[in-house]
Scaffold this active site. Structure first.
Site, PDB file in Angstrom:
ATOM      1  N   LYS A  66       0.660  -1.604  -0.031  1.00  0.00           N
ATOM      2  CA  LYS A  66      -0.019   0.183  -0.137  1.00  0.00           C
ATOM      3  C   LYS A  66       0.867   1.130   0.181  1.00  0.00           C
ATOM      4  O   LYS A  66       0.163   2.295  -1.014  1.00  0.00           O
ATOM      5  CB  LYS A  66      -0.985  -0.159   0.877  1.00  0.00           C
ATOM      6  CG  LYS A  66      -1.937  -1.222   0.982  1.00  0.00           C
ATOM      7  CD  LYS A  66      -2.944  -0.949   2.432  1.00  0.00           C
ATOM      8  CE  LYS A  66      -3.503  -2.030   1.897  1.00  0.00           C
ATOM      9  NZ  LYS A  66      -5.451  -1.890   2.717  1.00  0.00           N
ATOM     10  N   ASP A 102      -9.864   2.544   2.721  1.00  0.00           N
ATOM     11  CA  ASP A 102     -10.218   1.447   3.592  1.00  0.00           C
ATOM     12  C   ASP A 102     -11.087   2.594   4.851  1.00  0.00           C
ATOM     13  O   ASP A 102     -11.897   1.646   4.848  1.00  0.00           O
ATOM     14  CB  ASP A 102      -8.519   1.530   4.421  1.00  0.00           C
ATOM     15  CG  ASP A 102      -8.581  -0.277   3.868  1.00  0.00           C
ATOM     16  OD1 ASP A 102      -9.239  -0.595   2.869  1.00  0.00           O
ATOM     17  OD2 ASP A 102      -7.275  -0.612   3.388  1.00  0.00           O
TER      18      ASP A 102
END
Ligand code: ATR
Length: 273
Positions: A66, A102
């Protein structure tokens, strides 16, 4: 022509993203393919650029890439920039757009699926790694009464407080500093949901009527959720809704069509027992 998307990770075999996106595509009538690509640890950039060169339109990015997903972006969103991490890429010619869904997935799950409105609540995030970084801004945007971050290594929580100072008012500290405080929403963003290690939380951290939320999904009752239940918390949830909601955000960003998340969450839910 079928438009191509994929998720990159290492390992990636366990990923539910291909199933989620194929259910979204069926439900919305979108002609896409979505695969999982196990990406060698030293070949993230080549894999991204190769996928784009082959005509791919977008990627989800899972652990441990990420941070690199954020770095390869030419245009990261503000929340990706603050998190220093991205979980979604979109290709547009030479541009690589990046976002981090997220946190918004977590907030949507809490508020829309679990009926827990964050405005005015006392919210505690456990952990100070990437999962917490991604969640902070979207939670702060809901205007909780208090937003606290507690971490095993208190200094990392203090560093987060400094990094986000211009955007969110945070309390930060170690687990010991939680003594005497009670929260309405307690979210486990440490990796202990995966390792099944208990957290040293002081008694009383869960206020009456609190919700306990484990970001990890599909692991049943983790030590954190068991601990919550044993102190009388009746609403416990794992991260299946967060997973599906972040996927819905990605799908809408890529395709311009918002899929319904409810039926997919139902399909993926593993009972917590
Ligand atoms: P992620 O990107 O999933 O957040 P990370 O950046 O490696 O992963 O962060 C893991 C988090 O889990 C950290 O907050 C870590 O605490 P430390 O900063 O003190 O290392 C936390 N964590 C991992 N194992 C833990 C344990 N056994 N007890 C408490 N916290 C733990």
């Amino acid at each position: 022509m079928t438009d191509r998307y994929a998720v990159l990770g290492n390992p990636i075999g366990h990923s539910k993203s291909p199933l989620i996106h194929s259910l979204f595509a069926q439900a919305t009538g979108q002609d896409i393919s979505y695969t999982a690509i196990e990406t060698p640890l030293d070949r993230f950039n080549e894999t991204v650029l190769g996928f784009r060169a082959g005509g791919g339109l977008g990627l989800n990015v899972s652990l441990p890439f990420k941070l690199q997903a954020f770095e390869i972006a030419t245009e990261p969103s503000e929340r990706a920039r603050l998190a220093g991490a991205a979980n979604c890429l979109k290709f547009d010619g030479e541009r690589i757009l990046a976002d981090n869904f997220d946190g918004v997935g977590l907030v949507n799950d809490l508020q829309n699926n679990l009926g827990c409105l964050l405005a005015g609540k006392r919210v505690l995030l456990l952990g100070a790694g990437g999962a917490t970084r991604g969640a902070l801004l979207p939670i702060a945007a809901q205007r909780p009464a208090l937003l606290a971050v507690a971490n095993r290594t208190a200094d990392k929580a203090h560093a987060l407080q400094r990094d986000f100072a211009a955007h969110a008012q945070l309390n930060s500290g170690g687990f010991d500093d939680l003594a005497g405080q009670a929260f309405d929403v307690v979210i486990n963003a440490t990796s202990t949901g995966l390792t099944q290690e208990p957290l040293p939380l002081p008694a009383g951290v869960f206020a009456p009527g609190a919700i306990a939320y484990e970001m990890v999904y599909g692991k049943g009752l983790t030590p954190f959720l068991r601990q919550a239940q044993s102190t009388g918390v009746s609403t416990v949830a794992d991260g299946v809704g967060m997973l599906v909601e972040q996927a819905a955000e990605a799908f809408a960003w890529w395709r311009g069509v918002r899929p319904e998340s409810g039926p997919v969450i139902q399909r993926l839910t593993v009972p917590l027992d």
